[in-house]
Design an enzyme around this catalytic site. Structure first.
Site, PDB file in Angstrom:
ATOM      1  N   ALA A 182       0.807  -1.233   0.000  1.00 16.21           N
ATOM      2  CA  ALA A 182       0.000   0.000   0.000  1.00 16.21           C
ATOM      3  C   ALA A 182       0.836   1.277   0.000  1.00 16.21           C
ATOM      4  O   ALA A 182       0.327   2.343  -0.318  1.00 16.21           O
ATOM      5  CB  ALA A 182      -0.949   0.009   1.198  1.00 16.21           C
ATOM      6  N   THR A 183       2.122   1.188   0.367  1.00 15.25           N
ATOM      7  CA  THR A 183       2.934   2.409   0.361  1.00 15.25           C
ATOM      8  C   THR A 183       3.548   2.678  -1.015  1.00 15.25           C
ATOM      9  O   THR A 183       4.138   3.729  -1.237  1.00 15.25           O
ATOM     10  CB  THR A 183       4.067   2.353   1.414  1.00 15.25           C
ATOM     11  N   GLY A 235      -0.286   0.687  -5.013  1.00 12.91           N
ATOM     12  CA  GLY A 235      -0.956   0.292  -3.773  1.00 12.91           C
ATOM     13  C   GLY A 235      -1.696   1.449  -3.135  1.00 12.91           C
ATOM     14  O   GLY A 235      -2.790   1.298  -2.587  1.00 12.91           O
ATOM     15  N   ARG A 254       5.061  -3.134   6.826  1.00 17.03           N
ATOM     16  CA  ARG A 254       6.221  -3.679   7.548  1.00 17.03           C
ATOM     17  C   ARG A 254       6.509  -2.881   8.809  1.00 17.03           C
ATOM     18  O   ARG A 254       6.376  -1.655   8.822  1.00 17.03           O
ATOM     19  CB  ARG A 254       7.475  -3.562   6.688  1.00 17.03           C
ATOM     20  N   LYS A 277       3.310   9.164   4.182  1.00 12.29           N
ATOM     21  CA  LYS A 277       2.529   8.190   3.419  1.00 12.29           C
ATOM     22  C   LYS A 277       1.575   7.435   4.356  1.00 12.29           C
ATOM     23  O   LYS A 277       0.399   7.244   4.048  1.00 12.29           O
ATOM     24  CB  LYS A 277       3.485   7.210   2.738  1.00 12.29           C
ATOM     25  N   LYS A 320       5.397 -14.877 -12.762  1.00 10.68           N
ATOM     26  CA  LYS A 320       3.993 -14.495 -12.636  1.00 10.68           C
ATOM     27  C   LYS A 320       3.083 -15.683 -12.985  1.00 10.68           C
ATOM     28  O   LYS A 320       2.070 -15.910 -12.325  1.00 10.68           O
ATOM     29  CB  LYS A 320       3.683 -13.290 -13.528  1.00 10.68           C
ATOM     30  N   ARG A 364       0.323 -17.802 -10.696  1.00  8.47           N
ATOM     31  CA  ARG A 364      -1.034 -18.150 -11.164  1.00  8.47           C
ATOM     32  C   ARG A 364      -1.341 -19.626 -10.919  1.00  8.47           C
ATOM     33  O   ARG A 364      -2.402 -19.972 -10.399  1.00  8.47           O
ATOM     34  CB  ARG A 364      -1.185 -17.839 -12.656  1.00  8.47           C
TER      35      ARG A 364
END
Length: 310
Positions: free
Chosen positions: A13-14, A18, A37, A49, A134, A138
């Protein structure tokens, strides 16, 4: 009483994406949590932030993708988990996926993708495992039985567009422009903030469950020749085109050390191989079209982005 909105956990999120994801999640009425974290809480450069996150109503949870207990606790608080961590840490999502599988209560997981569809790219020998990691995530999600949505939105505008796809340059050309291949292969560009808006739309939508959401917004599917023409119109000047062939580009990629070669790898993928656009979006590939599902989402076009460079 309307239907209750899913509770959302954002990981990463930071970061830029995010941050947008948490903002749209809150704006859309989702109770929103962010996994942060411990070290971030004590980092003065991150305090603004974190303040801006909590002031909008995001609940900050202390934890990380390496800390199993923190993941177990966070997962019990939410219905949907969205990961927006950098690609190079993609495989670090495995512990989280195991935790979600054990919990059995997560209604949707959106892993960190937001680029080309890794199962459809054609650069496996030269991308240093960028896409295979990636795809590996999946398969790990699918075998764990966690409901998912994959978000594929081409290239973020801030990545190659500020230079008009001229590797090594920071601003667009005013005289000569390098065109890769024949210049007619189309790529997809999406502004990061818009990718976040589309992503949040999917989370309670049954039409996107266990599907890949592809973004190909009108005005944002452009070949190199399209980009040059758009730019020439804006600067009211014709540019001299220098064409680089597929084999010349591959040669250049070979002789450029990692990670400096990655911009050219992406150019090869999208403007030579056509990895964003060579296939149709349909049920057979488990795909749905984001701009058709959500015509109300306003987004920045490539032309509007180029205006910001003038």
């Amino acid at each position: 009483m309307g239907e209750t909105k899913s509770r959302v956990l954002v990981i990463g999120a930071t970061g830029r994406l995010g941050h947008y994801l948490t903002r749209f999640s809150i704006q859309s009425g989702h109770p929103t949590f962010a996994l942060i974290r411990g070290s971030t809480f004590s980092d003065p450069s991150k305090s603004l932030k974190l303040e801006s996150l909590s002031s909008t109503g995001v609940t900050l949870l202390k934890g990380s993708l390496e800390d199993e207990a923190s993941l177990e606790e966070a997962v019990t608080k939410v219905d949907v988990v969205i990961s927006a961590i950098p690609s190079k840490h993609g495989l670090d999502q495995k512990l989280l996926i195991n935790v979600m599988k054990r919990a059995g209560s997560i209604k949707r997981f959106i892993p960190a993708e937001y680029g080309a569809d890794p199962d459809k790219t054609q650069v496996s020998g030269i991308d240093h495992g960028f896409y295979s990691k990636k795809s590996e995530i999946r398969r790990f999600i699918e075998s764990s039985g966690i409901p998912y949505t994959y978000i594929c939105c081409g290239l973020f505008m801030r990545i190659l567009l500020p230079s008009l796809v001229q590797p090594g340059f920071q601003s667009p050309p005013m005289d000569n422009v390098t065109v890769f291949g024949d210049g007619n292969v189309k790529a997809v560009f999406v502004n990061e903030v818009d990718a976040a808006a589309f992503t949040i739309k999917t989370i309670d939508d049954p039409r996107t469950l266990n599907k890949t959401l592809y973004l190909r917004p009108h005005g944002n599917v452009c070949s190199m020749n399209d980009l040059v023409e758009l730019w020439e119109g804006k600067i009211e000047k014709k540019l001299v085109k220098n064409f680089v062939t597929e084999s010349q580009l591959l040669e250049k990629i070979k002789e450029t050390p990692y990670p400096d070669d990655m911009d050219m790898v992406f150019i090869y993928s999208v403007f030579i191989k056509g990895d964003h656009t060579y296939f149709d979006i349909d049920e057979s590939c488990g795909g749905v079209n984001g701009t058709e599902l959500y015509p109300d989402v306003k987004y920045m076009t490539v032309s509007e982005f180029l205006d910001t460079l003038l």
